[in-house]
Structure formats: C-alpha cells, structure tokens
Scaffold this motif. Structure first.
Motif, short mmCIF file in Angstrom:
data_model
loop_
_atom_site.label_atom_id
_atom_site.label_comp_id
_atom_site.label_asym_id
_atom_site.label_seq_id
_atom_site.Cartn_x
_atom_site.Cartn_y
_atom_site.Cartn_z
N THR A 254 0.83 -1.22 0.00
CA THR A 254 0.00 0.00 0.00
C THR A 254 0.86 1.26 0.00
N VAL A 255 2.02 1.20 0.64
CA VAL A 255 2.91 2.36 0.69
C VAL A 255 3.56 2.61 -0.67
N LEU A 256 4.00 1.53 -1.33
CA LEU A 256 4.73 1.69 -2.59
C LEU A 256 3.83 1.79 -3.82
N ALA A 257 2.54 1.50 -3.65
CA ALA A 257 1.62 1.55 -4.80
C ALA A 257 1.62 2.91 -5.51
N PRO A 258 1.50 4.03 -4.80
CA PRO A 258 1.43 5.32 -5.49
C PRO A 258 2.64 5.63 -6.36
N ILE A 259 3.85 5.30 -5.89
CA ILE A 259 5.05 5.66 -6.66
C ILE A 259 5.36 4.63 -7.75
N ASN A 260 4.53 3.60 -7.84
CA ASN A 260 4.69 2.61 -8.92
C ASN A 260 3.50 2.58 -9.86
N LYS A 261 2.76 3.70 -9.86
CA LYS A 261 1.60 3.86 -10.75
C LYS A 261 0.59 2.72 -10.57
N TYR A 291 7.95 -7.49 13.08
CA TYR A 291 9.38 -7.33 13.30
C TYR A 291 9.83 -6.00 12.70
N ALA A 292 10.54 -5.21 13.50
CA ALA A 292 10.93 -3.85 13.09
C ALA A 292 11.65 -3.84 11.75
N GLN A 293 12.57 -4.78 11.53
CA GLN A 293 13.36 -4.79 10.30
C GLN A 293 12.47 -4.98 9.07
N HIS A 294 11.36 -5.73 9.21
CA HIS A 294 10.44 -5.94 8.08
C HIS A 294 9.76 -4.64 7.67
N LEU A 295 9.66 -3.70 8.60
CA LEU A 295 8.99 -2.43 8.30
C LEU A 295 9.87 -1.46 7.52
N THR A 296 11.16 -1.82 7.36
CA THR A 296 12.05 -0.92 6.61
C THR A 296 11.96 -1.16 5.09
N GLY A 297 11.17 -2.17 4.68
CA GLY A 297 11.08 -2.55 3.26
C GLY A 297 10.84 -1.41 2.29
N PRO A 298 9.95 -0.45 2.59
CA PRO A 298 9.69 0.62 1.61
C PRO A 298 10.80 1.67 1.48
N ALA A 329 2.62 8.22 -0.56
CA ALA A 329 3.35 7.04 -0.07
C ALA A 329 3.89 7.30 1.34
N LEU A 330 4.47 8.49 1.55
CA LEU A 330 5.03 8.82 2.86
C LEU A 330 3.95 8.98 3.92
N ASP A 331 2.81 9.55 3.53
CA ASP A 331 1.68 9.67 4.47
C ASP A 331 1.22 8.30 4.95
N ARG A 332 1.07 7.36 4.01
CA ARG A 332 0.62 6.02 4.38
C ARG A 332 1.65 5.33 5.28
N TYR A 333 2.90 5.52 4.93
CA TYR A 333 3.99 4.91 5.71
C TYR A 333 3.97 5.45 7.15
N ALA A 334 3.85 6.77 7.28
CA ALA A 334 3.84 7.41 8.61
C ALA A 334 2.63 6.96 9.42
#
Length: 381
Positions: A254-261, A291-298, A329-334
């Motif tokens: 959901t975070v990366l969807a906007p920047i990948n059209k 797991y915190a590390q999994h959240l760094t994916g985007p 994307a950043l709004d969703r991530y935050a």
C-alpha cells in the motif's frame, strides 16, 4: 537384531511391490505412520519411511533405489492426490497428521513434490478440508512462511484461483473462515511474491487478488495475526516456529503503490483495513506481531524513486518534495508506523527502524511520528 530388521524391510518392500498402485501407496502410508508416529522412533525407522515414500507413494525411485527419469503420469498424479486428500482428511490425530505431512513434504524433497502439494492444497480449498489446510499451515510455518517453497506454493494457488477462475464465485473466498491460520501464512508468502524489489523483476499483484485480499482483511480484523494466535500441534520435542505476519508485507504494497503507478481505490481500502487490523492487535509482552526490520522494506524503493525524479526528470528539490505520489506514499507509511508503535505491536531493533526513517524525504506526518518517538524515549529514560 539388525539382520532380522533388514530381512523384515526386504519382506515389506517385496509385499508392497506385488500390490497395484494406488493400493500399494495406501499400504505404504499406513506403514509410514507406524514408523514415524510410533512410541519408539529411530533414525532407522525414519530412513525406511523415507524409502517407502520415494518408492511407493511418489514413485521417484525404482526397486533398486535408482531415480526414475520421468515424472508421474497425469492419471497416477490424480490417483495420488485423491489418496493423500482422503488419507490426511481422515486422520483425526493432529500431531500424527502434521508429523506425516511434514515428513512427506520435507525440506529436502519439497522441491520435487511441490507440484503434488500445490494440487493437494488446491483441492483442499475447492472441496473444503480444514484438516488439510491446517497441516499445510503447519508446513508453511515450519519451513518458514516467507521461504522459497512457501512462496512457490502461494504462487501455484494464485494461478489456480486468481487467473483461471472468478474468485468472487469460487471457494477461495471461504478460506479465511475455514482456516484463518492457513490464510494468514498464505498471505505472508503472497506478499513476498509482489512489490519485491530485491528480485530481478518486480511484479505487482493482479487486481482480482488485491480485491480478495482487501475483502479478507476488511472483514476479518484478526486474520493477519491468526497464525500467531494458535500454534501448530507437532510431535513431542519438536519446536514450533513462530509465524511471520503478513502486516509488514501488505503495508509495503500500500505504501509503494502510489510511486509505482499502481494506485487505485483498492490500495487505499487495503491500507485502511490494515490500520484497523493493527489497532485490534491484542497487547502482549513482549510484542511479537511485527518485526521492526520488516517495516524498513519501503525505504530503499522510495529513495530510488526520489533519485529517479532528480536524475531522469531533472526536478528541483522542492518539486520532488511536493510530488503527490511521493507524499501519499510517505503519508501512508507514517500512518502505519504511528499506529503500530502506539499499540506496541513492533519488536526487534525499533531504534534502528526510526533511525532509517530519518533518511526519507521530508513529510510532515512522518516528522511528527519520529519526534514523538524521540520524546517518548526521553521520558522513559
């Protein structure tokens, strides 16, 4: 004693060779259960069980132990899948069933037998069998629900149910209610197959899959953590592996969807459903949901997007920072980070996660989330 046991092994195999397939496979399965689920188990028993699986169940080797150079015929494969379905579906002892299931589709032979396993699980969805789906869920967890084998199983099921059928009218949509644990592990594996920028080619989920996943998560807020809520029943002494939830993987989508059209209403709906799911996560100490590390994916894909805007489109810094897709994307991530942190659902190196979030382009909401985390840390100290 060893001479007697050797003679009995030869006698057993000779008697099985006189029986036609698939009856020979069924008799072999009965013996396999005795060997690996009996009160006394040994390496010798396990070796014999593995021999019986290879020769009489999957027909992978001949009587001399040589590999057969050809696959199962469609008819024999159909007979085998029907036999395995009936056999596992009627095994009431969950510990014994999972033991046999994990042994038959073990790590070393899973690649060869993955086609049979995928068809078996596909049938267990079509002709619903909570029993078989439960064992398949245990298998995914023990091998790792983000492992290559689990991801291939998920890929095969997607081919069956989201490309060849209309998922709105097929039994796939009943799976969350039949086996929420299997569905959660399936979703975790599915998230590895899409929006995965570590692979040579990044592919995006088909629309029909997105719609089903969104419906499942929207209607079942506890679905994403279902595999953590109920441990698989394994033989005495076996260590149950903790399930990885699909939350971080679906958030990556959901975070990366906007920047990948890929942005459409369905990604927004899934994002909202995920936030609602996270809010419902029961508080446990220590937390284990994400797991915190999994959240760094985007993070890296977002930074790559910014570099592309700078280098390919030659945009100025203020134009990049105000770019709509980037800010969405950043709004969703935050939003996700804030909700996850507020319900204490994240574990691992949380400091490192927030340190990496500082690398992202400026976003008002993300800056508030990071500064709030800093303040709370100061108060705690």
């Amino acid at each position: 004693m060893s001479g007697k046991s050797g003679a009995s092994e030869i006698s057993l195999k000779q008697s099985l060779r006189k029986i036609e397939y698939p009856s020979s496979a069924k008799d072999a399965l009965n013996k396999i259960v005795d060997l690996i689920c009996g009160r006394i188990t040994s390496i010798k028993n396990m070796d014999l069980a593995l021999d019986l699986m290879a020769e009489f169940v999957f027909l992978e080797i001949d009587r001399r132990g040589h590999k057969r150079g050809f696959p199962l015929t469609p008819l024999i494969e159909l007979q085998l899948i029907e036999l395995l379905y009936e056999y596992f579906n009627n095994m009431s002892n969950e510990s014994a069933r999972n033991t046999v299931f994990l042994s038959i589709f073990s790590g070393t032979t899973a690649i060869m037998r993955l086609g049979v396993l995928t068809k078996l699980v596909s049938v267990a969805i079509a002709i619903p069998s909570a029993t078989i789906l439960s064992s398949a869920s245990a298998w995914m967890q023990q091998l790792g629900n983000t492992s290559q084998n689990s991801c291939k199983l998920a890929e095969g099921l997607i081919q069956d149910y989201f490309y060849f059928y209309n998922p709105n009218t097929s039994s796939i949509n009943l799976v969350p209610s039949i086996s929420p644990q299997f569905t959660a592990n399936f979703l975790t594996a599915v998230t590895e197959n899409y929006f995965n920028f570590t692979k040579r080619e990044c592919i995006f989920p088909p629309k029909v899959l997105m719609e089903s996943v969104t419906t499942w998560v929207s209607e079942n807020p506890g679905l994403c953590i279902a595999a953590q809520q109920k441990q698989a029943v394994l033989p005495p002494g076996a260590i149950a592996m903790e399930a990885t939830t699909p939350i971080a993987g679906l958030l990556r989508w959901t975070v990366l969807a906007p920047i990948n059209k890929q942005d459409s209403q369905v990604y927004g709906d899934l994002h909202l459903a995920l936030l609602n799911s996270i809010i419902e996560i029961p508080k446990v100490t220590p937390p284990k949901a994400i797991y915190a590390q999994h959240l760094t994916g985007p993070i890296n894909p977002i930074l790559s997007y910014v570099n592309d805007l700078r280098n390919k489109q030659e945009l100025k810094l203020d134009q990049i920072l105000n770019e709509d897709n980037l800010q969405l994307a950043l709004d969703r991530y935050a939003q996700a980070i804030q909700v996850i942190y507020s319900v204490n659902a994240v574990y691992g190196h949380v400091d490192d996660l927030f340190h990496q979030l500082k690398l992202l382009p400026f976003n008002k909401l993300m800056s508030i989330v990071i500064s709030t985390y800093k303040k709370n840390k100061v108060i705690i100290l």
